[in-house]
Design a protein around this motif. Structure first.
Motif, PDB file in Angstrom:
ATOM      1  N   PHE A 217      16.078 -15.982 -25.385  1.00  0.00           N
ATOM      2  CA  PHE A 217      16.449 -17.374 -25.663  1.00  0.00           C
ATOM      3  C   PHE A 217      17.400 -17.918 -24.590  1.00  0.00           C
ATOM      4  CE2 PHE A 217      15.278 -15.540 -29.759  1.00  0.00           C
ATOM      5  CZ  PHE A 217      14.281 -16.422 -30.150  1.00  0.00           C
ATOM      6  N   LEU A 218      17.094 -17.574 -23.349  1.00  0.00           N
ATOM      7  CA  LEU A 218      17.958 -17.991 -22.248  1.00  0.00           C
ATOM      8  C   LEU A 218      17.858 -19.482 -21.973  1.00  0.00           C
ATOM      9  CD1 LEU A 218      17.410 -15.022 -19.759  1.00  0.00           C
ATOM     10  CD2 LEU A 218      19.162 -15.287 -21.522  1.00  0.00           C
ATOM     11  N   GLY A 219      16.741 -20.097 -22.352  1.00  0.00           N
ATOM     12  CA  GLY A 219      16.574 -21.525 -22.140  1.00  0.00           C
ATOM     13  C   GLY A 219      17.626 -22.367 -22.832  1.00  0.00           C
ATOM     14  N   HIS A 220      18.235 -21.832 -23.895  1.00  0.00           N
ATOM     15  CA  HIS A 220      19.317 -22.563 -24.562  1.00  0.00           C
ATOM     16  C   HIS A 220      20.474 -22.835 -23.593  1.00  0.00           C
ATOM     17  CE1 HIS A 220      17.143 -21.301 -28.150  1.00  0.00           C
ATOM     18  NE2 HIS A 220      17.927 -22.054 -28.900  1.00  0.00           N
ATOM     19  N   GLY A 221      20.641 -21.952 -22.626  1.00  0.00           N
ATOM     20  CA  GLY A 221      21.726 -22.109 -21.664  1.00  0.00           C
ATOM     21  C   GLY A 221      21.427 -23.091 -20.556  1.00  0.00           C
ATOM     22  N   ALA A 222      20.183 -23.582 -20.493  1.00  0.00           N
ATOM     23  CA  ALA A 222      19.783 -24.512 -19.436  1.00  0.00           C
ATOM     24  C   ALA A 222      19.644 -25.946 -19.935  1.00  0.00           C
ATOM     25  CB  ALA A 222      18.464 -24.053 -18.818  1.00  0.00           C
ATOM     26  N   LEU A 223      19.983 -26.193 -21.188  1.00  0.00           N
ATOM     27  CA  LEU A 223      19.859 -27.536 -21.746  1.00  0.00           C
ATOM     28  C   LEU A 223      20.883 -28.490 -21.129  1.00  0.00           C
ATOM     29  CD1 LEU A 223      19.435 -26.515 -25.491  1.00  0.00           C
ATOM     30  CD2 LEU A 223      17.703 -27.683 -24.101  1.00  0.00           C
ATOM     31  N   GLU A 224      20.481 -29.743 -20.997  1.00  0.00           N
ATOM     32  CA  GLU A 224      21.441 -30.771 -20.611  1.00  0.00           C
ATOM     33  C   GLU A 224      22.445 -30.964 -21.747  1.00  0.00           C
ATOM     34  OE1 GLU A 224      21.294 -31.991 -17.460  1.00  0.00           O
ATOM     35  OE2 GLU A 224      19.582 -30.615 -17.295  1.00  0.00           O
ATOM     36  N   SER A 225      23.597 -31.527 -21.436  1.00  0.00           N
ATOM     37  CA  SER A 225      24.644 -31.703 -22.436  1.00  0.00           C
ATOM     38  C   SER A 225      25.358 -33.035 -22.228  1.00  0.00           C
ATOM     39  CB  SER A 225      25.655 -30.555 -22.346  1.00  0.00           C
ATOM     40  OG  SER A 225      26.699 -30.705 -23.285  1.00  0.00           O
ATOM     41  N   ASP A 226      25.889 -33.579 -23.319  1.00  0.00           N
ATOM     42  CA  ASP A 226      26.708 -34.789 -23.196  1.00  0.00           C
ATOM     43  C   ASP A 226      27.835 -34.541 -22.193  1.00  0.00           C
ATOM     44  OD1 ASP A 226      25.128 -35.925 -25.132  1.00  0.00           O
ATOM     45  OD2 ASP A 226      26.542 -35.578 -26.767  1.00  0.00           O
ATOM     46  N   HIS A 227      28.412 -33.357 -22.258  1.00  0.00           N
ATOM     47  CA  HIS A 227      29.388 -32.902 -21.262  1.00  0.00           C
ATOM     48  C   HIS A 227      29.572 -31.399 -21.448  1.00  0.00           C
ATOM     49  CE1 HIS A 227      32.634 -32.365 -24.236  1.00  0.00           C
ATOM     50  NE2 HIS A 227      32.193 -33.481 -24.779  1.00  0.00           N
ATOM     51  N   PHE A 228      29.918 -30.742 -20.369  1.00  0.00           N
ATOM     52  CA  PHE A 228      30.180 -29.305 -20.415  1.00  0.00           C
ATOM     53  C   PHE A 228      31.685 -29.063 -20.393  1.00  0.00           C
ATOM     54  CE2 PHE A 228      25.940 -29.706 -18.594  1.00  0.00           C
ATOM     55  CZ  PHE A 228      25.226 -28.782 -19.350  1.00  0.00           C
ATOM     56  N   TYR A 229      32.094 -27.882 -20.871  1.00  0.00           N
ATOM     57  CA  TYR A 229      33.518 -27.563 -20.889  1.00  0.00           C
ATOM     58  C   TYR A 229      34.091 -27.617 -19.481  1.00  0.00           C
ATOM     59  CZ  TYR A 229      37.910 -25.166 -21.746  1.00  0.00           C
ATOM     60  OH  TYR A 229      39.247 -24.861 -21.823  1.00  0.00           O
ATOM     61  N   ASP A 230      33.369 -27.046 -18.531  1.00  0.00           N
ATOM     62  CA  ASP A 230      33.793 -27.090 -17.134  1.00  0.00           C
ATOM     63  C   ASP A 230      33.441 -28.462 -16.566  1.00  0.00           C
ATOM     64  OD1 ASP A 230      34.115 -26.873 -14.372  1.00  0.00           O
ATOM     65  OD2 ASP A 230      33.464 -24.789 -14.315  1.00  0.00           O
ATOM     66  N   PRO A 231      34.424 -29.288 -16.219  1.00  0.00           N
ATOM     67  CA  PRO A 231      34.129 -30.656 -15.765  1.00  0.00           C
ATOM     68  C   PRO A 231      33.374 -30.709 -14.440  1.00  0.00           C
ATOM     69  CG  PRO A 231      36.455 -30.130 -15.434  1.00  0.00           C
ATOM     70  CD  PRO A 231      35.870 -29.002 -16.238  1.00  0.00           C
ATOM     71  N   ALA A 232      33.397 -29.615 -13.677  1.00  0.00           N
ATOM     72  CA  ALA A 232      32.663 -29.595 -12.410  1.00  0.00           C
ATOM     73  C   ALA A 232      31.170 -29.415 -12.630  1.00  0.00           C
ATOM     74  CB  ALA A 232      33.194 -28.472 -11.515  1.00  0.00           C
ATOM     75  N   VAL A 233      30.787 -29.024 -13.841  1.00  0.00           N
ATOM     76  CA  VAL A 233      29.376 -28.803 -14.181  1.00  0.00           C
ATOM     77  C   VAL A 233      28.835 -30.044 -14.868  1.00  0.00           C
ATOM     78  CG1 VAL A 233      27.780 -27.425 -15.570  1.00  0.00           C
ATOM     79  CG2 VAL A 233      29.650 -26.311 -14.339  1.00  0.00           C
ATOM     80  N   THR A 234      27.761 -30.604 -14.320  1.00  0.00           N
ATOM     81  CA  THR A 234      27.211 -31.845 -14.877  1.00  0.00           C
ATOM     82  C   THR A 234      25.746 -31.736 -15.274  1.00  0.00           C
ATOM     83  OG1 THR A 234      26.694 -32.608 -12.627  1.00  0.00           O
ATOM     84  CG2 THR A 234      28.829 -33.281 -13.572  1.00  0.00           C
ATOM     85  N   THR A 235      25.095 -30.608 -14.966  1.00  0.00           N
ATOM     86  CA  THR A 235      23.674 -30.466 -15.292  1.00  0.00           C
ATOM     87  C   THR A 235      23.407 -29.138 -15.999  1.00  0.00           C
ATOM     88  OG1 THR A 235      22.905 -29.288 -13.298  1.00  0.00           O
ATOM     89  CG2 THR A 235      23.160 -31.686 -13.141  1.00  0.00           C
ATOM     90  N   GLY A 236      22.303 -29.093 -16.706  1.00  0.00           N
ATOM     91  CA  GLY A 236      21.919 -27.882 -17.419  1.00  0.00           C
ATOM     92  C   GLY A 236      21.703 -26.703 -16.492  1.00  0.00           C
ATOM     93  N   MET A 237      21.121 -26.945 -15.314  1.00  0.00           N
ATOM     94  CA  MET A 237      20.862 -25.844 -14.402  1.00  0.00           C
ATOM     95  C   MET A 237      22.148 -25.309 -13.783  1.00  0.00           C
ATOM     96  SD  MET A 237      17.835 -25.587 -15.116  1.00  0.00           S
ATOM     97  CE  MET A 237      17.778 -24.011 -14.299  1.00  0.00           C
ATOM     98  N   GLN A 238      23.128 -26.166 -13.559  1.00  0.00           N
ATOM     99  CA  GLN A 238      24.421 -25.675 -13.091  1.00  0.00           C
ATOM    100  C   GLN A 238      25.060 -24.766 -14.138  1.00  0.00           C
ATOM    101  OE1 GLN A 238      26.083 -29.635 -12.254  1.00  0.00           O
ATOM    102  NE2 GLN A 238      26.491 -28.957 -10.160  1.00  0.00           N
ATOM    103  N   ALA A 239      24.967 -25.187 -15.402  1.00  0.00           N
ATOM    104  CA  ALA A 239      25.524 -24.383 -16.491  1.00  0.00           C
ATOM    105  C   ALA A 239      24.791 -23.052 -16.608  1.00  0.00           C
ATOM    106  CB  ALA A 239      25.435 -25.162 -17.805  1.00  0.00           C
ATOM    107  N   TYR A 240      23.459 -23.105 -16.468  1.00  0.00           N
ATOM    108  CA  TYR A 240      22.657 -21.884 -16.569  1.00  0.00           C
ATOM    109  C   TYR A 240      23.014 -20.912 -15.446  1.00  0.00           C
ATOM    110  CZ  TYR A 240      18.503 -18.962 -17.234  1.00  0.00           C
ATOM    111  OH  TYR A 240      17.656 -17.917 -17.469  1.00  0.00           O
ATOM    112  N   HIS A 241      23.129 -21.441 -14.261  1.00  0.00           N
ATOM    113  CA  HIS A 241      23.505 -20.624 -13.108  1.00  0.00           C
ATOM    114  C   HIS A 241      24.848 -19.943 -13.368  1.00  0.00           C
ATOM    115  CE1 HIS A 241      24.585 -19.507  -9.012  1.00  0.00           C
ATOM    116  NE2 HIS A 241      25.619 -20.311  -9.059  1.00  0.00           N
ATOM    117  N   MET A 242      25.817 -20.683 -13.894  1.00  0.00           N
ATOM    118  CA  MET A 242      27.127 -20.110 -14.163  1.00  0.00           C
ATOM    119  C   MET A 242      27.035 -19.014 -15.218  1.00  0.00           C
ATOM    120  SD  MET A 242      30.655 -22.017 -15.406  1.00  0.00           S
ATOM    121  CE  MET A 242      30.891 -22.836 -13.825  1.00  0.00           C
TER     122      MET A 242
END
Length: 670
Positions: free
Chosen positions: A434-459
């Motif tokens: 269920f790794l795709g859950h980590g690639a979803l777009e979000s209203d905002h991420f905890y890390d303000p430098a992250v703005t996209t689902g793929m950035q979050a997934y990479h992290m």
């Protein structure tokens, strides 16, 4: 080849700013490959591509959607800043200045390669954008007539997604990350795909014009409820507060589109260093509990399975004489009070598994919350509610679980806590799901430098690898197809598949059109092979589906005796069959014109040996008539071939006729 560093390197090379060709009509010519050229029309802001002197792409332009929408066709003439020349690399940059923005379209190529890459760079204030396309509105024209196809590739392998090889004249879809347009008769085809997956989700839209042509756009910013499971727009992309760069888009024309897809996969693999150490050991094979035991998994049954392979199936081993015995979901039946509670049974399994010379595996889903309640996260002072990914203010519920923000410290602490427990227990494999859950777009991420689902997934994936520290074989189940490759050794080619012939057909849709992933990952596999009480033919087909994919994970309940046990002892110990997966590579499709159904005929060459696999997914005998030319052979060739399941020998020459019984498969070698 790594495009990002080379582009920076190129700018330091000798350049020429004078228009060497096309000065009168303001056309910039950028050569690449063997007799190929990009023609950029500075006045109109459009560009064409000629492969070997023939016009294949016409009328392409760029589109950027930030605070305002900008296209190269609307902002007036651009100018060529440089054509970079060297002995190995070539390329060109077209640039514009518009409303305090500096816009560049960069083309780059490696000498001798039949593809180029392009990207769009927008610099200035307030340039963050959720959509950027260096290739918009292009007309693609194929030279070949007949069975032309457009291949739609899914974003991930969730919810039994399928590839779809549509006739071009019917095509009207968005493919994820990569698209192929090809002729199934002579294999000629065009491959267009993204080479960057850490920031953008890339889409390639195609709409039919006629039987030989289609309109096409490749863009960063794909966010779709059905394709990527997103209910909001793609996040906005910005670097250093002043730069928005589109994905790198590869464009290549090939005499054999299958070579193109494999080269595309290899280019992706070389574009970024793998996050984990390369798997240097033999092709993994083994057993997984989700095939049959599922929720009924216990320490006693797990040990009985180990005993079956140790005592009754001694010929089923990796090349280094081991097996992976993987406990899937519900391994927590063996613990009381969680991983920090009574884990004696889990320890017992690990010890017992290793005592037989096997490698214990376990299962976990790092980016999901199955509990869906306000409670403390393991290893953390945060609660699950604080770490939920939200779209339009609401937690995202997908596949029955809530998504977790990979950038949240609670999510990271939970990952570190659980994975470190698995390492201490001695597990040597982990199936992450269920790794795709980590690639979803979000209203905002905890890390303000992250703005996209793929950035979050990479992290999130990078963090998982750092915790595991190359101590395990990492196997991805449900996961984004392209973005996962640098973080795992092995990936399931499709979604859950069990024993029935329609499960085999479903799997071979993904293998038939996604075989090229074995050039991206160390291994791809066909999920747990279950024999159950199916017919001998259906069992052969299910096993063959794994062999053509490249690895072999079985899944029956070997804690109990049944027809599946005898089938396993007969098939899983066949040395000639196990030899098929020694190299760990997938077979190629011979014919790729089955739409969204499974491919029927496959081929793989390993050294001087060639394997051909033929499948019948129907309830009636199926006759195939094939010319040896489809296998890359001269029709006058005479071959002695062996069918591996039966051991029967036969002669092939010119045109061969094969009849496959209902719900069955054959594998030939020569």
């Amino acid at each position: 080849m790594r495009f990002i560093p080379f582009l920076l390197f190129w700018l330091c090379l000798k350049t020429t700013t004078a228009m060497a060709v096309g000065e009168k009509d303001s056309v910039v010519h950028i050569p690449f490959g063997k007799n190929n050229v990009i023609q950029y029309h500075l006045n109109s802001g459009t560009w064409d591509v000629l492969f070997n002197g023939k016009l294949v792409i016409t009328g392409a332009y760029f589109t950027y959607k930030g605070e305002k929408e900008i296209t190269s066709t609307e902002i007036g003439p651009g100018k060529r800043r440089a054509v970079i020349e060297s002995s190995k690399y070539s390329g060109g940059i077209i640039e514009w200045y518009h409303d305090d923005m500096h816009i560049k379209q960069v083309f780059s190529a490696e000498v001798g390669k039949n593809y180029f890459t392009t990207r769009l760079i927008v610099e200035g204030k307030h340039v963050a954008a959720g959509y950027s396309s260096p290739l918009t509105g292009a007309r693609i024209v194929l030279e070949s007539t007949g069975d032309n196809r457009a291949l739609a590739v899914p974003f991930d392998n969730d919810m039994w997604a399928r590839f779809d090889a549509q006739p071009i004249q019917q095509a009207n879809f968005t493919s994820s990350e990569v698209l192929a347009l090809y002729n199934n008769v002579n294999y000629q085809g065009l491959v267009i795909g993204s080479l960057s997956h850490d920031i953008w989700k890339t889409g390639i839209t195609v709409k039919a014009i006629d039987a030989k042509s289609a309109a096409l756009t490749a863009f960063g910013g794909l966010a779709d409820n059905k394709i990527t499971h997103d209910n909001i727009f793609h996040g906005k992309v910005i670097e250093d507060d002043t730069i928005c760069t589109s994905p790198y888009i590869l464009v290549g024309l090939y005499d054999d589109w299958r070579n193109g897809m494999e080269e595309y996969a290899a280019a992706n693999k070389g574009n970024k260093a793998q996050g984990i150490a390369k798997w240097e050991k033999p092709t993994p094979i083994g057993w997984n509990s989700w095939g049959a035991l599922q929720t009924k998994l216990t320490i006693g049954k797990a040990k009985d399975v180990v005993d079956f392979f140790s005592d009754s199936c001694k010929g089923f081993r990796t090349a280094d004489s081991s097996l992976f015995i993987d406990l899937d979901s519900y391994w927590d039946n063996m613990v009381k009070g969680g991983l920090d509670g009574d884990i004696r049974q889990l320890k017992e399994f690990v010890t017992y598994c290793k005592s037989k010379g096997f490698k214990p595996g376990i299962y976990w889903a790092p980016f999901v919350d199955w509990g869906k309640s306000d409670r403390k996260m393991e290893g953390s002072t945060y609660s699950y509610t604080q770490a939920w990914t939200r779209q339009n203010g609401l937690p995202v519920d997908m596949d029955g679980a809530l998504a977790l923000d990979p950038t949240h410290p609670g999510t990271k602490a939970r990952i570190a806590w659980c994975l470190n427990h698995f390492k201490k227990l001695g597990f040597e494999m982990i199936k992450i799901d269920f790794l795709g859950h980590g690639a979803l777009e979000s209203d905002h991420f905890y890390d303000p430098a992250v703005t996209t689902g793929m950035q979050a997934y990479h992290m999130g994936m990078k963090f998982i690898d750092s915790v595991l520290d190359n101590k395990m074989l990492i196997y991805a189940a449900i996961s984004p197809t392209m973005a996962t490759a640098h973080y795992v050794h092995m990936r399931r080619i499709a979604c859950d598949a069990f024993s029935a012939i329609d499960n085999t057909e479903y799997t071979l849709n993904s293998t038939g059109y996604g075989w090229w992933q074995s050039h991206l990952y160390n291994f791809v596999d066909a999920d747990h092979v279950v024999f159950n009480k199916e017919s001998e033919g259906a069992n052969r087909a299910r096993l063959a589906s794994a062999l053509v994919t490249g690895t072999l994970i079985t899944g029956d309940n070997y804690a109990e005796k049944g027809p599946w046990s005898k089938t396993a002892m007969r098939l899983l110990q066949n040395k000639q069959l196990l030899e098929v997966i020694k190299d760990g590579r997938s077979f190629r499709p011979v014919d790729a014109n089955t739409g969204n159904k499974g491919v029927n005929v496959f081929i793989k060459k390993v050294g001087i040996k060639t394997y051909v696999a033929v499948f019948n997914f129907t309830n009636n005998p199926l006759k195939y008539t094939l010319s040896l030319t489809r296998f890359g052979l001269d029709p006058s060739t005479k071959l002695m071939v062996t069918e591996l399941f039966s051991g029967n020998n036969t002669n092939w020459s010119d045109t061969i006729e094969l009849t496959v019984p209902p719900s069955d498969a054959m594998i030939y070698s020569y």
